[in-house]
Design an enzyme around this catalytic site. Structure first.
Site, PDB file in Angstrom:
ATOM      1  N   ASN A 295      -1.025   7.950  -7.000  1.00  0.00           N
ATOM      2  CA  ASN A 295      -1.271   9.391  -6.981  1.00  0.00           C
ATOM      3  C   ASN A 295      -0.478  10.110  -8.061  1.00  0.00           C
ATOM      4  O   ASN A 295      -1.004  10.969  -8.782  1.00  0.00           O
ATOM      5  CB  ASN A 295      -0.902   9.965  -5.625  1.00  0.00           C
ATOM      6  CG  ASN A 295      -2.045   9.876  -4.642  1.00  0.00           C
ATOM      7  OD1 ASN A 295      -2.988  10.643  -4.734  1.00  0.00           O
ATOM      8  ND2 ASN A 295      -1.980   8.926  -3.739  1.00  0.00           N
TER       9      ASN A 295
ATOM     10  N   ARG B  71       0.402   3.573  -3.188  1.00  0.00           N
ATOM     11  CA  ARG B  71      -0.275   4.853  -2.936  1.00  0.00           C
ATOM     12  C   ARG B  71       0.467   5.992  -3.645  1.00  0.00           C
ATOM     13  O   ARG B  71      -0.118   6.786  -4.374  1.00  0.00           O
ATOM     14  CB  ARG B  71      -0.328   5.136  -1.443  1.00  0.00           C
ATOM     15  CG  ARG B  71      -0.931   6.512  -1.123  1.00  0.00           C
ATOM     16  CD  ARG B  71      -0.897   6.833   0.348  1.00  0.00           C
ATOM     17  NE  ARG B  71      -1.620   5.835   1.116  1.00  0.00           N
ATOM     18  CZ  ARG B  71      -1.046   4.929   1.888  1.00  0.00           C
ATOM     19  NH1 ARG B  71       0.270   4.921   2.008  1.00  0.00           N
ATOM     20  NH2 ARG B  71      -1.751   4.050   2.551  1.00  0.00           N
TER      21      ARG B  71
ATOM     22  N   SER C 143       0.840  -1.198   0.000  1.00  0.00           N
ATOM     23  CA  SER C 143       0.000   0.000   0.000  1.00  0.00           C
ATOM     24  C   SER C 143       0.880   1.254   0.000  1.00  0.00           C
ATOM     25  O   SER C 143       0.576   2.242  -0.670  1.00  0.00           O
ATOM     26  CB  SER C 143      -0.920  -0.009   1.215  1.00  0.00           C
ATOM     27  OG  SER C 143      -0.165   0.133   2.389  1.00  0.00           O
TER      28      SER C 143
END
Lengths: 156, 276
Positions: B220, B216, B212
């Protein structure tokens, strides 16, 4: 977008960079910052101390001023007293001198009076003799009565 | 790109922008750069995305040289200019680390500083107009050039997996292998019958952390880059009306993502140090 050996390459460079940062970047920076922090706290403490010392010095100055004022007041007082004393003494001396002068003048006057009385007495004796001579003419013995007349003159 | 871009040309443009410059072994046995995304995929695992790695290492070196030059000149006197700026960052990192990491470990703060500044710089490449650097390299004869390293999952996962290794290392170092296993086996249900279930849950929990963390950041930045590319497809005279607001918003995103990556790393490592 394929997963490939770039992953390993990045992991290796990451490790090296972190090691470098831990060894050469972080310690000198934080050391400098901590040192500055310490210096600042020391500076603040010094300022506080200086302020306290200043307060103390101010109190001291005030004390000394008060003392000086008291001293000067007592000095003025003493001076005033001394001045009054001097004036009193001068008055006394002046009065005494006046008294003395007056007494001397009175003594002089008395002496004058006495000498005048003496002179008058002499003259009255002479005049009395001359008068008696005229009254008694030649009947009176000069020698016999001169003693009596002298006594009379002494009584005057 | 101009207004007359056709549909297939746009998709080619987008695809071109999202392809890395990959160096590896071709299926025929020769070594060289891949000439398309498909060719890069055929190279398998033992290939390097030269652009991602190059920009990433280049930015890391810039960061370290800059900070090193400031660090070696740093004095306790009144800080000026660059030293002031660097100290501001260091102070910020230091307070963040102290907030969430309560043990003593000289690695954590420099690690956090490296992650924050490095990831920020990699994300920052996103704000350079999308065609700028690729076009320069195109003129130099380089076919593909992806300038934002953090839009490459290899880069973000490379970092998050390194963090994962640190998590495992410190878990074992602080609690011992037995203690670490105990922690995995006895939570959340303290009963012998639940040990397999607990192990399954906790190991899943553990493994999810680096995935994660890496995805992440990648997601993004990839999405942000994608929007810049889409905006670049618009006619040139209108692009600014979208790219400027998005870039301004993106300043927030790149900083925030760098910060999140750093804070999560600190928190994960704090959890590795403290038994719960």
């Amino acid at each position: 977008m394929n997963i490939n050996a770039t992953l390993i390459g990045q992991a290796i460079s990451f490790t090296i960079f972190v090691w470098f940062c831990m060894k050469y970047v972080w310690p000198p920076l934080t050391a400098a910052m901590q040192e500055r922090q310490q210096q600042m706290s020391e500076g603040l403490q010094n300022a506080e101390k200086a302020q306290a010392e200043l307060d103390l010095a101010k109190a001291e100055v005030e004390n000394q001023l008060k003392e000086a004022k008291q001293q000067s007041a007592s000095l003025i007082d003493q001076a005033n007293k001394r001045g009054n004393q001097i004036v009193e003494e001068a008055k006394d001396i002046a009065i005494k001198e006046g008294e003395r002068l007056k007494q001397a003048a009175q003594a002089d006057i008395e002496q004058e009076v006495n000498s005048a009385k003496e002179a008058l007495r002499q003259q009255v004796a002479v005049l009395a003799i001359a008068g008696a001579e005229k009254i008694l003419a030649s009947s009176v013995d000069q020698n016999a009565h001169s003693e009596m007349l002298n006594n009379l003159a002494a009584e005057l | 790109m101009s207004a007359e871009t056709t549909g297939s040309a746009s998709s080619a443009y987008i695809k071109h922008h999202l392809t890395n410059l990959t160096y590896g072994q071709h299926p025929d046995g020769t070594w060289g750069f891949a000439h398309s995304g498909a060719e890069a995929a055929e190279m398998g695992f033992w290939a390097l995305n030269v652009d991602s790695l190059g920009w990433s290492i280049g930015l890391g070196v810039i960061f370290l040289l800059l900070f090193k030059s400031v660090a070696s000149k740093a004095t306790a006197g009144v800080p000026t200019g660059m030293q002031n700026f660097v100290e501001m960052i260091v102070d910020f990192i230091d307070s963040t680390v102290k907030d969430s990491f309560h043990k003593v470990n000289p690695l954590i703060a420099p690690l956090a500083l490296t992650i924050f500044v490095w990831v920020f710089l990699m994300n920052f490449m996103d704000l350079i107009p999308v065609d700028f650097i690729p076009q320069i390299f195109h003129l130099l004869g380089v076919e593909y050039m992806k300038v934002v390293p953090s839009t490459d999952p290899n880069i973000t996962m490379g970092m998050s997996l390194s963090v994962f290794v640190l998590i495992l290392f410190y878990s074992v170092k602080e609690k011992g292998a037995g203690g670490f296993f105990n922690e995995l086996a006895r939570n959340p249900f303290e009963h012998p019958a639940f040990i397999p279930f607990n192990l399954f849950l906790e190991i899943l929990n553990l493994v999810t952390k680096p995935i994660s963390l890496g995805l992440r950041l990648f997601g993004n930045m990839y999405a942000g880059e994608m929007i810049f590319i889409l905006i670049a497809l618009l006619p040139a005279w209108i692009q600014w009306s979208l790219s400027v607001p998005w870039a301004i918003f993106h300043i927030l995103v790149i900083t925030l993502q760098a910060f999140i990556f750093m804070v999560l790393t600190i928190v994960y490592l704090a959890m590795a140090h403290e038994s719960h």
